[in-house]
Design an enzyme around this catalytic site. Structure first.
Site, PDB file in Angstrom:
ATOM      1  N   GLY A   1       0.797  -1.270   0.184  1.00 56.38           N
ATOM      2  CA  GLY A   1       0.016  -0.144   0.118  1.00 56.38           C
ATOM      3  C   GLY A   1       0.910   0.991  -0.108  1.00 56.38           C
TER       4      GLY A   1
ATOM      5  N   GLN B   1       3.007  10.011   0.793  1.00 57.38           N
ATOM      6  CA  GLN B   1       4.396   9.430   0.842  1.00 57.38           C
ATOM      7  C   GLN B   1       5.127   9.304  -0.351  1.00 57.38           C
ATOM      8  OE1 GLN B   1       2.391   5.368   1.920  1.00 57.38           O
ATOM      9  NE2 GLN B   1       4.314   5.169   3.220  1.00 57.38           N
TER      10      GLN B   1
ATOM     11  N   CYS C   1       5.700  -0.142   7.186  1.00 60.18           N
ATOM     12  CA  CYS C   1       5.485   0.982   6.457  1.00 60.18           C
ATOM     13  C   CYS C   1       6.576   1.439   5.587  1.00 60.18           C
ATOM     14  CB  CYS C   1       4.842   2.305   7.429  1.00 60.18           C
ATOM     15  SG  CYS C   1       4.752   3.721   6.592  1.00 60.18           S
ATOM     16  N   LEU C   2       6.576   1.635   4.340  1.00 56.40           N
ATOM     17  CA  LEU C   2       7.582   2.121   3.543  1.00 56.40           C
ATOM     18  C   LEU C   2       8.303   3.433   3.992  1.00 56.40           C
ATOM     19  CD1 LEU C   2       5.699   1.231  -0.089  1.00 56.40           C
ATOM     20  CD2 LEU C   2       7.593  -0.079   1.382  1.00 56.40           C
TER      21      LEU C   2
ATOM     22  N   HIS D   1      -4.599   1.870   7.460  1.00 56.59           N
ATOM     23  CA  HIS D   1      -3.150   2.196   7.647  1.00 56.59           C
ATOM     24  C   HIS D   1      -2.982   3.358   6.618  1.00 56.59           C
ATOM     25  CE1 HIS D   1       1.242   1.519   7.891  1.00 56.59           C
ATOM     26  NE2 HIS D   1       1.127   2.061   6.608  1.00 56.59           N
ATOM     27  N   GLU D   2      -3.274   3.298   5.366  1.00 57.48           N
ATOM     28  CA  GLU D   2      -3.187   4.176   4.219  1.00 57.48           C
ATOM     29  C   GLU D   2      -3.935   5.451   4.292  1.00 57.48           C
ATOM     30  OE1 GLU D   2      -0.425   3.766   2.766  1.00 57.48           O
ATOM     31  OE2 GLU D   2      -0.190   1.671   2.952  1.00 57.48           O
TER      32      GLU D   2
ATOM     33  N   HIS E   1      -2.329   7.970   6.819  1.00 62.51           N
ATOM     34  CA  HIS E   1      -1.320   8.778   6.081  1.00 62.51           C
ATOM     35  C   HIS E   1      -2.045  10.015   5.751  1.00 62.51           C
ATOM     36  CE1 HIS E   1       2.429   6.651   6.109  1.00 62.51           C
ATOM     37  NE2 HIS E   1       1.694   5.410   5.650  1.00 62.51           N
TER      38      HIS E   1
END
Length: 190
Positions: free
Chosen positions: A51, A56, A114-115, A156-157, A160
């Site tokens: 995701g 991001q 997380c990236l 989660h996304e 962000h």
């Protein structure tokens, strides 16, 4: 399509962007937005991740891409290897202006990563099911229920988009350790 740089918490300027609230996409889904979503998918696959929110990659619009694979409909591909098998497992999804309409009282705990917080994983508890509304890649309005990993990932996304990182759900001590670990890894890599 292009792979974009993913903002990470070890960089103060990146962190300042990651902590901002994203703004709604005004108007219809355009070719320009689809190009952004294509870049985001390519970036997510290259990372690799499941995701990615537009913030991001430095774009403060309410856009998310995800790919949880297609393992349920093609279980024979779950353990297959190689580029062809990987491409067959892909099931990219795009979410423009996603919103949560309802969340279950029942909770689900999942070890998230997380990236933007590389190589850090910890358990986060979230609602087990959510009802969401969004526009897809084609601009169609969708309303559906998500559960399991899908519910975890979309929440989660969507965090962000509100300037919230998964480590913000952890205790202060765990959060500080995570930040220190990411900063140390970045220094060693430089």
């Amino acid at each position: 399509m292009a792979v974009r740089r993913i903002l990470t918490i070890d960089n103060a300027a990146d962190l300042a962007v990651l902590k901002q609230v994203s703004r709604p996409v005004e108007g219809p889904v355009t070719d320009e937005l689809r190009a952004l979503m294509d870049d985001m998918l390519e970036t997510m696959y290259a990372a690799p991740g499941i995701g990615l929110a537009a913030v991001q990659v430095g774009d403060l619009r309410r856009i998310i891409v995800m790919d949880l694979g297609d393992r349920e409909t093609t279980p024979e591909l779950q353990d297959a290897e190689g580029a062809e098998a990987e491409a067959a497992r892909r099931n990219p999804r795009c979410f423009v202006n996603p919103e949560i309409l309802w969340a279950s009282e029942e909770l689900f705990q999942y070890e998230e990563g997380c990236l933007s917080v590389p190589d850090v994983y910890d358990a986060v508890e979230r609602p087990a099911r959510v009802r969401i509304r969004y526009q897809d890649y084609a601009g169609e309005a969708i309303e559906e229920e998500a559960e399991g990993l899908y519910a975890v990932c979309i929440q989660h996304e969507m965090d962000h988009l509100e300037g919230v990182l998964f480590i913000d759900h952890l205790s202060r001590l765990k959060r500080e350790r995570a930040v220190a670990r990411v900063r140390k890894a970045a220094r060693l890599a430089a």
